[in-house]
Design a protein around this motif. Structure first.
Motif, PDB file in Angstrom:
ATOM      1  N   ASP A 171      -1.697  14.760  -2.247  1.00 46.16           N
ATOM      2  CA  ASP A 171      -0.438  14.043  -2.493  1.00 46.16           C
ATOM      3  C   ASP A 171      -0.804  12.804  -3.297  1.00 46.16           C
ATOM      4  O   ASP A 171      -1.357  11.844  -2.751  1.00 46.16           O
ATOM      5  N   ASN A 172      -0.531  12.824  -4.587  1.00 49.76           N
ATOM      6  CA  ASN A 172      -1.038  11.813  -5.515  1.00 49.76           C
ATOM      7  C   ASN A 172      -0.343  10.472  -5.307  1.00 49.76           C
ATOM      8  O   ASN A 172       0.862  10.327  -5.524  1.00 49.76           O
ATOM      9  N   ALA A 173      -1.130   9.468  -4.907  1.00 44.42           N
ATOM     10  CA  ALA A 173      -0.563   8.143  -4.637  1.00 44.42           C
ATOM     11  C   ALA A 173      -0.028   7.494  -5.907  1.00 44.42           C
ATOM     12  O   ALA A 173       0.883   6.659  -5.833  1.00 44.42           O
ATOM     13  N   ILE A 174      -0.564   7.860  -7.073  1.00 45.13           N
ATOM     14  CA  ILE A 174      -0.043   7.301  -8.317  1.00 45.13           C
ATOM     15  C   ILE A 174       1.393   7.755  -8.541  1.00 45.13           C
ATOM     16  O   ILE A 174       2.272   6.955  -8.901  1.00 45.13           O
ATOM     17  N   ALA A 175       1.639   9.049  -8.316  1.00 47.44           N
ATOM     18  CA  ALA A 175       3.007   9.551  -8.446  1.00 47.44           C
ATOM     19  C   ALA A 175       3.921   8.888  -7.423  1.00 47.44           C
ATOM     20  O   ALA A 175       5.082   8.544  -7.720  1.00 47.44           O
ATOM     21  N   ASN A 176       3.400   8.680  -6.218  1.00 46.16           N
ATOM     22  CA  ASN A 176       4.209   8.047  -5.182  1.00 46.16           C
ATOM     23  C   ASN A 176       4.513   6.588  -5.499  1.00 46.16           C
ATOM     24  O   ASN A 176       5.532   6.043  -5.047  1.00 46.16           O
ATOM     25  N   ALA A 177       3.624   5.963  -6.273  1.00 44.74           N
ATOM     26  CA  ALA A 177       3.829   4.554  -6.614  1.00 44.74           C
ATOM     27  C   ALA A 177       4.958   4.364  -7.620  1.00 44.74           C
ATOM     28  O   ALA A 177       5.532   3.264  -7.706  1.00 44.74           O
ATOM     29  N   THR A 194       0.846  -1.190   0.000  1.00 48.21           N
ATOM     30  CA  THR A 194       0.000   0.000   0.000  1.00 48.21           C
ATOM     31  C   THR A 194       0.883   1.242   0.000  1.00 48.21           C
ATOM     32  O   THR A 194       1.755   1.397   0.861  1.00 48.21           O
ATOM     33  N   VAL A 195       0.670   2.097  -0.993  1.00 52.11           N
ATOM     34  CA  VAL A 195       1.420   3.346  -1.133  1.00 52.11           C
ATOM     35  C   VAL A 195       0.515   4.482  -0.669  1.00 52.11           C
ATOM     36  O   VAL A 195      -0.603   4.647  -1.172  1.00 52.11           O
ATOM     37  N   ALA A 196       0.988   5.264   0.280  1.00 50.36           N
ATOM     38  CA  ALA A 196       0.171   6.325   0.873  1.00 50.36           C
ATOM     39  C   ALA A 196       0.198   7.592   0.031  1.00 50.36           C
ATOM     40  O   ALA A 196       1.172   7.887  -0.670  1.00 50.36           O
ATOM     41  N   VAL A 234       8.425   8.349   0.320  1.00 47.16           N
ATOM     42  CA  VAL A 234       7.147   7.690   0.065  1.00 47.16           C
ATOM     43  C   VAL A 234       6.814   6.752   1.219  1.00 47.16           C
ATOM     44  O   VAL A 234       7.628   5.909   1.603  1.00 47.16           O
ATOM     45  N   ARG A 235       5.611   6.895   1.754  1.00 46.60           N
ATOM     46  CA  ARG A 235       5.179   6.044   2.872  1.00 46.60           C
ATOM     47  C   ARG A 235       4.473   4.800   2.319  1.00 46.60           C
ATOM     48  O   ARG A 235       3.579   4.898   1.487  1.00 46.60           O
ATOM     49  N   THR A 236       4.882   3.651   2.827  1.00 41.46           N
ATOM     50  CA  THR A 236       4.310   2.386   2.344  1.00 41.46           C
ATOM     51  C   THR A 236       4.034   1.443   3.513  1.00 41.46           C
ATOM     52  O   THR A 236       4.582   1.598   4.608  1.00 41.46           O
ATOM     53  N   ASP A 237       3.207   0.465   3.231  1.00 46.85           N
ATOM     54  CA  ASP A 237       2.977  -0.650   4.149  1.00 46.85           C
ATOM     55  C   ASP A 237       2.795  -1.890   3.278  1.00 46.85           C
ATOM     56  O   ASP A 237       2.469  -1.781   2.091  1.00 46.85           O
ATOM     57  N   PRO A 272      -5.978  10.462  -6.006  1.00 42.17           N
ATOM     58  CA  PRO A 272      -6.063   9.269  -5.141  1.00 42.17           C
ATOM     59  C   PRO A 272      -5.192   9.387  -3.899  1.00 42.17           C
ATOM     60  O   PRO A 272      -4.040   9.836  -3.957  1.00 42.17           O
ATOM     61  N   GLY A 273      -5.765   8.921  -2.777  1.00 44.60           N
ATOM     62  CA  GLY A 273      -5.048   8.982  -1.509  1.00 44.60           C
ATOM     63  C   GLY A 273      -4.288   7.716  -1.171  1.00 44.60           C
ATOM     64  O   GLY A 273      -3.543   7.690  -0.177  1.00 44.60           O
ATOM     65  N   SER A 274      -4.437   6.677  -1.982  1.00 42.89           N
ATOM     66  CA  SER A 274      -3.658   5.463  -1.756  1.00 42.89           C
ATOM     67  C   SER A 274      -3.632   4.648  -3.046  1.00 42.89           C
ATOM     68  O   SER A 274      -4.477   4.826  -3.933  1.00 42.89           O
TER      69      SER A 274
END
Length: 387
Positions: A201-207, A186-188, A286-289, A249-251
């Protein structure tokens, strides 16, 4: 021992006609048929209600000599999906030019049928004093979703000296198999209206850096190889994100299919995933779980184990199958025999693995009949060798 093809066709047709999709886990109708089939032949069989009383399994034992060989098959099948895409009704068990069509025909109700027939045939052979040994039969639940059907049967005493998992291998004898582990990462992010994208904070960009790191990880793990199984893999298979066209998207959720070699341990793979995501967070913020959602452990026995040698030789002699050592890239319940019960086991059976989970799944009945000849000849050799 009779190996008439009409016996096999009748049983496979009955098994395929009983829908046993998993999910949700509809094995009961098949289990009840198998249990009744044994009862009609005077063979004691048990309906086993562990681990789920709504999804019974079947176990039977014939003979009291040594060695004991366990014939294992699972009775759940993957869903048929969009039935309009099938040329033949997935639960109609249509036979056309010697080929039987239907969900589970290859994976692996024909293997279950072989196990049933061989168990009944050897019950007669043991009673008649033709050979001495024991056969245990499993009709297991939950294999398609890594549930502990076979594991529970083994723990309940339906075990033996050898195991044969009757999956479709084209009668090749697999002494090793890859494992698999599915990871959900999961990408935050932080949702916002798309008219104000910088507010969120676009989760797609963070992914993106996570996906790049996973690609690099796949490249590295492919350098790990097994003589029979080839390379390990880490394949990104799903990316799920977004709730609406005008919402940042938020995640995001990334799914990774990690194929393990026998030399790899899943706890070590967990640590690798952990380290990979720690590096992404450190470098990109990038925050992930993550969560490992399903696991099939890899398994391996020596290629010269007597069980494997006998099945290779008989498959070559009777069916003309290559007799070289071989491993299967898919994951099967053989892991429960080797890893959980400490029992040497092979994956071997009729049909083509390429048919598994496909539209218009099918089995060549002549091939399956030959496989029954090979199975019974192999068991006879094992029993005679011990005697």
């Amino acid at each position: 021992m009779s190996t008439h093809s009409d016996r096999l066709e009748r049983i496979v047709s009955e098994l395929v006609a009983r829908e046993s999709e998993n999910p949700p886990g509809n094995e009961a109708a098949v289990a009840e048929f198998v249990h009744e089939w044994f009862a009609d032949r005077g063979i004691d069989a048990d309906l086993v209600t562990r681990p789920d009383p709504d999804r019974p399994q079947v176990a039977a034992r014939v003979g009291d000599g040594e060695p004991t060989v366990v014939l294992n098959g699972h009775i759940d099948v993957v869903p048929a999906g969009d039935r309009s895409k099938w040329t033949h009704d997935p639960y109609g068990a249509a036979v056309v030019d010697g080929t039987l069509y239907g969900r589970g025909s290859a994976d692996m109700k024909t293997g279950v049928a072989l196990g049933m027939l061989a168990t009944a045939d050897f019950a007669s052979a043991f009673d008649g004093g033709k050979v001495d040994g024991s056969v245990v039969f499993h009709a297991a639940m939950g294999e398609e979703t890594a549930e502990p059907g076979t594991k529970t049967l083994l723990e309940s005493g339906y075990d033996g000296d050898y195991g044969v998992v009757l999956e479709p291998t084209g009668m090749r004898t697999a002494t090793s198999e890859k494992g698999l582990a599915w990871y959900e990462i999961t990408v935050a992010g932080d949702p916002s209206h798309a008219s104000r994208p910088d507010q969120g904070d676009n989760a797609i960009a963070n992914a993106r850096p996570v996906l790049d790191a996973l690609d690099a990880y796949d490249t590295r793990v492919r350098e790990r190889r097994h003589d029979l199984l080839g390379p390990a893999y880490a394949t990104t298979t799903c990316l799920e994100t977004g709730v609406k066209e005008n919402v940042v998207p938020g995640s995001a959720t990334i799914t990774v299919d990690r194929r393990l070699l026998p030399s790899e341990d899943v706890t070590d793979i967990d640590a690798e995933v952990d380290a990979l995501l720690d590096d992404v967070e450190s470098e990109h913020g990038v925050r992930t779980d993550w969560e490992r959602t399903r696991t099939y452990e890899p398994a391996e026995i020596p290629v010269d184990n007597p069980l494997a040698s006998v099945f290779r030789e008989q498959s070559a002699e009777i069916a003309g199958v290559p007799d070289d050592p071989w491993g299967i890239e898919a994951s099967t319940d053989v892991r429960n025999f080797v890893n959980d019960a400490g029992t040497p086991a092979i994956t071997w059976g009729p049909g083509d693995l390429d048919q598994a989970h496909t539209v218009d799944e099918c089995i060549d009945l002549a091939h399956a009949t030959t496989a029954l000849d090979v199975l019974e000849a192999s068991l006879t050799e094992l029993f005679e060798a011990d005697g």
